[in-house]
Design an enzyme around this catalytic site. Structure first.
Site, PDB file in Angstrom:
ATOM      1  N   SER A   1      -3.281  -7.412   3.084  1.00  0.00           N
ATOM      2  CA  SER A   1      -3.482  -7.434   4.486  1.00  0.00           C
ATOM      3  C   SER A   1      -4.024  -8.514   5.230  1.00  0.00           C
ATOM      4  O   SER A   1      -3.639  -9.031   6.332  1.00  0.00           O
ATOM      5  CB  SER A   1      -4.551  -6.105   4.685  1.00  0.00           C
ATOM      6  OG  SER A   1      -4.175  -4.941   4.251  1.00  0.00           O
TER       7      SER A   1
ATOM      8  N   LYS B   1     -17.333  -5.608   8.136  1.00  0.00           N
ATOM      9  CA  LYS B   1     -16.109  -6.352   8.382  1.00  0.00           C
ATOM     10  C   LYS B   1     -15.560  -6.384   9.698  1.00  0.00           C
ATOM     11  O   LYS B   1     -15.454  -5.114  10.265  1.00  0.00           O
ATOM     12  CB  LYS B   1     -15.107  -5.914   7.376  1.00  0.00           C
ATOM     13  CG  LYS B   1     -14.937  -6.479   5.932  1.00  0.00           C
ATOM     14  CD  LYS B   1     -13.755  -6.003   5.302  1.00  0.00           C
ATOM     15  CE  LYS B   1     -13.364  -6.695   3.782  1.00  0.00           C
ATOM     16  NZ  LYS B   1     -12.398  -6.023   3.254  1.00  0.00           N
TER      17      LYS B   1
ATOM     18  N   ARG C   1      -2.334  -6.635  -8.389  1.00  0.00           N
ATOM     19  CA  ARG C   1      -1.355  -7.485  -8.088  1.00  0.00           C
ATOM     20  C   ARG C   1      -1.300  -8.773  -9.391  1.00  0.00           C
ATOM     21  O   ARG C   1      -0.047  -8.936  -9.763  1.00  0.00           O
ATOM     22  CB  ARG C   1      -1.563  -8.311  -6.756  1.00  0.00           C
ATOM     23  CG  ARG C   1      -1.149  -7.361  -5.455  1.00  0.00           C
ATOM     24  CD  ARG C   1      -1.662  -7.759  -4.380  1.00  0.00           C
ATOM     25  NE  ARG C   1      -3.231  -8.034  -4.365  1.00  0.00           N
ATOM     26  CZ  ARG C   1      -3.901  -8.155  -3.496  1.00  0.00           C
ATOM     27  NH1 ARG C   1      -3.596  -8.270  -2.345  1.00  0.00           N
ATOM     28  NH2 ARG C   1      -5.248  -8.552  -3.646  1.00  0.00           N
TER      29      ARG C   1
ATOM     30  N   HIS D   1       1.025  -1.226   0.094  1.00  0.00           N
ATOM     31  CA  HIS D   1       0.077  -0.080  -0.033  1.00  0.00           C
ATOM     32  C   HIS D   1       0.783   1.310  -0.025  1.00  0.00           C
ATOM     33  O   HIS D   1       0.620   2.239  -0.858  1.00  0.00           O
ATOM     34  CB  HIS D   1      -0.969   0.058   1.048  1.00  0.00           C
ATOM     35  CG  HIS D   1      -1.996  -0.943   1.246  1.00  0.00           C
ATOM     36  ND1 HIS D   1      -2.135  -1.667   2.716  1.00  0.00           N
ATOM     37  CD2 HIS D   1      -2.904  -1.287   0.329  1.00  0.00           C
ATOM     38  CE1 HIS D   1      -3.227  -2.755   2.237  1.00  0.00           C
ATOM     39  NE2 HIS D   1      -3.540  -2.495   1.139  1.00  0.00           N
TER      40      HIS D   1
HETATM   41  O1  PNS Z   1      -8.984  -2.744   0.339  1.00  0.00           O
HETATM   42  P1  PNS Z   1     -10.422  -3.224  -0.164  1.00  0.00           P
HETATM   43  O2  PNS Z   1     -10.967  -3.886   1.008  1.00  0.00           O
HETATM   44  O3  PNS Z   1     -10.087  -4.289  -1.510  1.00  0.00           O
HETATM   45  O4  PNS Z   1     -11.117  -2.038  -0.879  1.00  0.00           O
HETATM   46  C1  PNS Z   1     -12.480  -2.219  -1.319  1.00  0.00           C
HETATM   47  C2  PNS Z   1     -12.967  -0.671  -1.630  1.00  0.00           C
HETATM   48  C3  PNS Z   1     -12.935  -0.117  -0.342  1.00  0.00           C
HETATM   49  C4  PNS Z   1     -12.321   0.029  -2.713  1.00  0.00           C
HETATM   50  C5  PNS Z   1     -14.553  -1.055  -1.999  1.00  0.00           C
HETATM   51  O5  PNS Z   1     -15.010  -2.122  -1.308  1.00  0.00           O
HETATM   52  C6  PNS Z   1     -15.394   0.221  -2.056  1.00  0.00           C
HETATM   53  O6  PNS Z   1     -15.225   1.182  -2.755  1.00  0.00           O
HETATM   54  N1  PNS Z   1     -16.325   0.243  -0.944  1.00  0.00           N
HETATM   55  C7  PNS Z   1     -17.420   1.265  -0.716  1.00  0.00           C
HETATM   56  C8  PNS Z   1     -18.609   0.770  -1.359  1.00  0.00           C
HETATM   57  C9  PNS Z   1     -18.746   0.979  -2.926  1.00  0.00           C
HETATM   58  O7  PNS Z   1     -18.668   2.113  -3.174  1.00  0.00           O
HETATM   59  N2  PNS Z   1     -19.091  -0.172  -3.349  1.00  0.00           N
HETATM   60  C10 PNS Z   1     -19.253   0.073  -4.869  1.00  0.00           C
HETATM   61  C11 PNS Z   1     -18.371  -1.347  -5.506  1.00  0.00           C
HETATM   62  S1  PNS Z   1     -19.519  -1.907  -6.585  1.00  0.00           S
END
Ligand code: PNS
Length: 161
Positions: A128, A41, A90, A17
């Site tokens: 993570s 979560k 990745r 990150h």
């Molecule tokens: O580090 P992560 O958990 O892979 O991040 C995922 C993240 C935060 C980018 C994604 O879950 C997100 O944007 N969540 C907010 C809710 C949202 O807008 N969802 C739309 C996706 S369809």
């Protein structure tokens, strides 16, 4: 003025990150690291802890700020007036999920663009989840996270080293 958000759970922030933040901060004028407040979560670190850990690691980069957000990313981006999402890829296994999210976000708001950066080779295996799994068994996480975080992560599992 290019304002981007690098969103994620960052539970915890990894060296992968940090690499993404440093590299994307060179591409855009302003980078907001957006920590998702995901109550569903079960996170290892609280939202406040995650935000403060990222601030600790990025306070020397002048165009980076750290915030948290609830709900839909595209809605939050309107609030902060950002229209670029930065995500790291990745491996090919990330691609399908990331493409789906990027396309959904663009359907929601046509002004939003997602920029994918390929993760640096030395972090291409890192997540993570892997850090937490390793740390929970007392494994060596020194190649995965900033040195400052190592003891804090073990402490969450009542491990002292
Ligand atoms: O580090 P992560 O958990 O892979 O991040 C995922 C993240 C935060 C980018 C994604 O879950 C997100 O944007 N969540 C907010 C809710 C949202 O807008 N969802 C739309 C996706 S369809």
């Amino acid at each position: 003025m290019k304002k981007a958000i690098y969103p994620g759970s960052f539970d915890p922030l990894t060296l992968g990150h940090v690499d993404m933040i440093v590299r994307s901060s060179r591409i855009v004028d302003e980078l907001v690291v957006g920590v998702l407040n995901n109550s569903a979560k079960n996170s290892l670190f609280s939202l406040a802890e995650r935000v403060s850990m990222i601030k600790e690691m990025t306070n020397s980069i002048p165009n980076v700020t750290v915030t948290s957000f609830d709900g839909l990313l595209v809605e939050y981006m309107k609030e902060i007036d950002a229209n670029i999402i930065i995500r790291g890829l990745r491996a090919v296994t990330d691609f399908e999920y990331e493409l789906q999210i990027a396309q959904t976000n663009r359907v929601q708001n046509h002004d939003v663009e997602t920029i994918f950066l390929t993760t640096s080779l030395q972090y291409s295996y890192l997540s993570s989840t892997i850090v937490k799994e390793f740390a929970s068994y007392g494994g060596d996480i020194s190649k995965f996270v900033p040195p400052e975080f190592i003891d804090r992560i073990y402490a969450k599992y009542d491990i002292s080293k």
